[in-house]
Design a protein around this motif. Structure first.
Motif, short mmCIF file in Angstrom:
data_model
loop_
_atom_site.label_atom_id
_atom_site.label_comp_id
_atom_site.label_asym_id
_atom_site.label_seq_id
_atom_site.Cartn_x
_atom_site.Cartn_y
_atom_site.Cartn_z
N TYR A 475 -14.82 -57.13 -8.25
CA TYR A 475 -14.63 -57.72 -9.58
C TYR A 475 -13.57 -56.94 -10.36
N PRO A 476 -12.86 -57.62 -11.26
CA PRO A 476 -11.93 -56.89 -12.13
C PRO A 476 -12.66 -55.77 -12.88
N GLY A 477 -12.05 -54.60 -12.90
CA GLY A 477 -12.69 -53.45 -13.52
C GLY A 477 -13.28 -52.48 -12.51
N ASP A 478 -13.42 -52.92 -11.25
CA ASP A 478 -13.91 -52.01 -10.20
C ASP A 478 -12.87 -50.93 -9.93
N VAL A 479 -13.34 -49.74 -9.63
CA VAL A 479 -12.46 -48.64 -9.20
C VAL A 479 -12.79 -48.35 -7.74
N ILE A 480 -11.84 -48.64 -6.84
CA ILE A 480 -12.04 -48.41 -5.40
C ILE A 480 -11.70 -46.96 -5.09
N GLU A 481 -12.70 -46.23 -4.59
CA GLU A 481 -12.51 -44.80 -4.34
C GLU A 481 -12.46 -44.45 -2.86
N GLU A 482 -13.05 -45.29 -2.00
CA GLU A 482 -13.20 -44.88 -0.61
C GLU A 482 -13.36 -46.11 0.27
N ILE A 483 -12.87 -46.01 1.51
CA ILE A 483 -13.03 -47.08 2.50
C ILE A 483 -13.66 -46.48 3.75
N ARG A 484 -14.58 -47.23 4.33
CA ARG A 484 -15.23 -46.80 5.58
C ARG A 484 -15.12 -47.93 6.60
N ARG A 485 -14.50 -47.58 7.74
CA ARG A 485 -14.39 -48.51 8.85
C ARG A 485 -15.46 -48.17 9.88
N PRO A 486 -15.85 -49.13 10.72
CA PRO A 486 -16.91 -48.87 11.71
C PRO A 486 -16.57 -47.69 12.61
N GLY A 487 -17.49 -46.73 12.67
CA GLY A 487 -17.33 -45.58 13.55
C GLY A 487 -16.30 -44.57 13.11
N SER A 488 -15.80 -44.66 11.88
CA SER A 488 -14.76 -43.74 11.40
C SER A 488 -15.27 -42.93 10.23
N ALA A 489 -14.61 -41.80 9.99
CA ALA A 489 -14.94 -40.97 8.85
C ALA A 489 -14.48 -41.66 7.56
N PRO A 490 -15.08 -41.32 6.42
CA PRO A 490 -14.65 -41.94 5.16
C PRO A 490 -13.20 -41.60 4.83
N ILE A 491 -12.49 -42.59 4.26
CA ILE A 491 -11.10 -42.42 3.87
C ILE A 491 -11.01 -42.55 2.36
N LYS A 492 -10.66 -41.47 1.68
CA LYS A 492 -10.55 -41.49 0.22
C LYS A 492 -9.21 -42.09 -0.19
N ILE A 493 -9.24 -42.85 -1.29
CA ILE A 493 -8.04 -43.53 -1.79
C ILE A 493 -7.52 -42.77 -3.00
N HIS A 494 -6.23 -42.35 -2.94
CA HIS A 494 -5.63 -41.59 -4.04
C HIS A 494 -4.60 -42.39 -4.81
N SER A 495 -4.00 -43.43 -4.15
CA SER A 495 -2.94 -44.19 -4.82
C SER A 495 -2.85 -45.57 -4.20
N VAL A 496 -2.15 -46.46 -4.90
CA VAL A 496 -1.94 -47.81 -4.39
C VAL A 496 -1.10 -47.78 -3.12
N ALA A 497 -0.08 -46.93 -3.09
CA ALA A 497 0.78 -46.84 -1.90
C ALA A 497 -0.02 -46.43 -0.68
N GLU A 498 -0.90 -45.45 -0.86
CA GLU A 498 -1.75 -45.00 0.24
C GLU A 498 -2.71 -46.10 0.68
N PHE A 499 -3.22 -46.84 -0.29
CA PHE A 499 -4.15 -47.94 -0.02
C PHE A 499 -3.46 -49.03 0.80
N LEU A 500 -2.24 -49.42 0.40
CA LEU A 500 -1.52 -50.47 1.12
C LEU A 500 -1.22 -50.07 2.55
N LYS A 501 -0.83 -48.83 2.74
CA LYS A 501 -0.52 -48.35 4.09
C LYS A 501 -1.75 -48.42 4.99
N LEU A 502 -2.89 -48.08 4.40
CA LEU A 502 -4.13 -48.07 5.17
C LEU A 502 -4.59 -49.48 5.52
N VAL A 503 -4.62 -50.38 4.53
CA VAL A 503 -5.23 -51.69 4.77
C VAL A 503 -4.38 -52.56 5.69
#
Length: 529
Positions: A475-503
């Motif tokens: 929802y608008p207003g959410d702050v995305i801090e971390e992504i977890r993929r199956p069987g992987s360690a948590p990936i913290k999100i620091h910036s939009v650029a980092e987020f785009l590269k990951l997704v």
């Protein structure tokens, strides 16, 4: 010497032999006759008949007084007598409660002629006070007048009156109140009162018969009967209250609140407190506070005037089947940590966000509600073993529980408004679960507006386009801090650029868990294709 002639000798021999033969034949015939006459005749073998199989048939067993002494007449009459006996012992221990609280009277400032309106506006600061009367029930737990009831019946009451089953009335004093469990303790000046004994709500089984005793609609001494429909209900899904309700189909109506839910032994197993209804009346879904929880609050209120609870310092959420796969868990039970209070017992013990607590003090943890109640009833200073999963591996740690502080909730962040200087990035037609997102980097102004730490990481969600997997999940207003993929360690999100590269590396068929902050809440949500 005399010799017989040959012919004569031969004739005599033949005659002699014939005599022997005839005698032998007669003897044989005689023997056979005797054998057949003496030996019974052998009958022909009878055909073998199949053994009949008896089909069991339900039959009423006679109940004889000499065999079963308690069944004096018949089963139904005996049950009826037991019902009457149990209810007869219970009714004198359930009271009617009347509470009056002050409320501001309503007044229409624009009604009447100009003179009336002017006078009303002038006297507005002196608004009248009305009395709001609450009707409910209570349970006598000591012979000298301690009464347990619901907190919502007596909170902010100016006056509380109690009427006993025999009609006597008393002014009641409020000894203590605990809103999280909706329990309050009253005191009246009386002696030799009938009481109810505590029962074990943990021992209740679904399907067990129970009775709701109270004063619905002010009708004193009313009783309804039903069964335990379910246990462990948390209908409001509250993360701060201690809801662990018993659900029953025994009729509970307005006025039953604070009354007794008893078992067939006449023991107090619950305190009637709420109903699920669209019309204010009973629809067969009522809720009662379990006696174990009420007993803990009652004892603490009597001893200290407030409920003293243990404190772990975590916020948690339930684990569903999707999160189970992401976190590599053997099943979907447990409490998933979404937030850890700084300097709390959990923080000091090394627990982290994303850990899943599955056992607390050697008892299994089914969901966050179970953990919250178990922690609350742990004495301050106790060392509690906790078993948890982290990245699919099982661990154990010992935590020293402290006393719950009075103020553990933070102010709600302000999510309203936008910022025209934001540089919004759109993920567009990204062919995975992150398509259709509008996101921006966190800046100092945005962090302050959201009441985030100055060094908080993550990206801010401005909008979610319809027709994409994340629509109605994020929802608008959410702050995305971390992504977890199956069987992987948590990936913290620091910036939009980092987020785009990951997704961009995530396949279109892959489900992903996202950790985010939404208002005051922190949670994991699943994005599925």
């Amino acid at each position: 010497m005399f010799f017989m002639p040959w012919g004569t000798k031969n004739k005599d021999f033949i005659l002699t032999l014939s005599g022997f033969l005839i005698a032998g034949l007669v003897g044989l015939l005689l023997g056979l006759s005797i054998f057949f006459f003496i030996k019974p005749a052998t009958s022909p073998p009878k055909p073998v008949q199949p053994t009949p199989v008896e089909i069991p048939v339900a039959r009423a067993l006679p109940v004889h007084p000499t065999e079963i002494g308690v069944f004096r007449h018949n089963l139904l009459e005996t049950l009826n007598e037991e019902y009457v006996r149990v209810i007869g012992q219970t009714l004198p221990a359930v009271v009617n409660i009347f509470s009056a609280r002050p409320v501001e009277g309503s007044i229409d400032l624009e009604e009447g002629n100009a003179k009336d309106i002017k006078q009303k506006r002038k006297s507005w600061k002196k608004s009248p006070i009305d009395e709001e009367t609450s009707l409910g029930s209570g349970i006598i737990l000591s012979s000298d007048g301690n009464i347990l009831t619901n907190a919502h019946l007596v909170k902010n009451a100016r006056e509380i009156r109690v009427q006993l089953y025999d009609g006597r009335r008393y002014e009641a004093k409020l000894l203590g109140i605990d809103s999280p469990t909706d329990v309050a303790v009253l005191k009246i000046s009386a002696q030799h009162l009938s009481i109810l004994n505590w029962g074990d709500s943990d021992a209740l089984q679904v399907g067990e018969q129970v009775f709701a005793v109270g004063n619905p609609f002010g009708l004193a001494g009313s009783v309804s009967r039903g069964i335990v429909s379910a246990k462990g209900r948390n209908p409001t899904l509250s993360s701060t209250s201690y809801e662990d309700f018993i659900q029953t189909d025994a009729a509970i109506n307005p006025g039953n609140s604070g009354g007794a839910l008893i078992n067939v032994k006449g023991e107090l197993v619950g305190i009637n407190t709420a109903i699920y209804s669209g019309n204010g009346g009973s629809n067969g879904i009522g809720f009662a506070i379990p006696s174990k929880l009420a007993k803990f609050a009652y004892a603490s209120l009597l001893a200290k005037g407030k409920v003293i609870r243990g404190f772990l310092g975590v916020e948690t959420q339930e684990v569903d089947e999707d999160l189970q796969q992401i976190f590599g868990l053997p099943n979907s039970e447990g409490a998933l940590i979404t937030k850890i209070e700084p300097h709390s017992p959990a923080f000091k013990a090394g627990l982290q966000r994303g850990d899943i607590i599955v056992r607390y003090n050697d008892l299994p943890v089914k969901d966050p509600a179970e953990l919250r109640i178990a922690v609350s009833q742990s004495p301050a200073g106790s060392n509690i073993p906790i078993v948890f999963y982290r990245e699919g591996q099982r661990h154990q740690v010992v935590v020293e529980i402290t006393e719950q502080p009075d103020n553990i909730s933070s102010a709600s962040p302000d999510e309203s408004g936008g910022n025209p200087s934001w540089k919004v990035t759109v993920t567009g037609d990204l062919q995975n679960v992150f398509g259709g997102l509008h996101v921006v980097d966190l800046d100092p102004i945005l962090r302050a507006r959201l009441s985030l730490s100055p060094r908080a990481n993550g990206i801010y969600l401005v909008d979610v386009e319809g027709g994409y997997p994340a629509f109605d999940i994020l929802y608008p207003g959410d702050v995305i801090e971390e992504i977890r993929r199956p069987g992987s360690a948590p990936i913290k999100i620091h910036s939009v650029a980092e987020f785009l590269k990951l997704v961009k590396e995530i396949p279109s068929s892959e489900s992903v868990a996202v950790f985010l902050q939404r208002g005051n809440n922190q949670m994991f949500v699943m994005l599925k294709p």
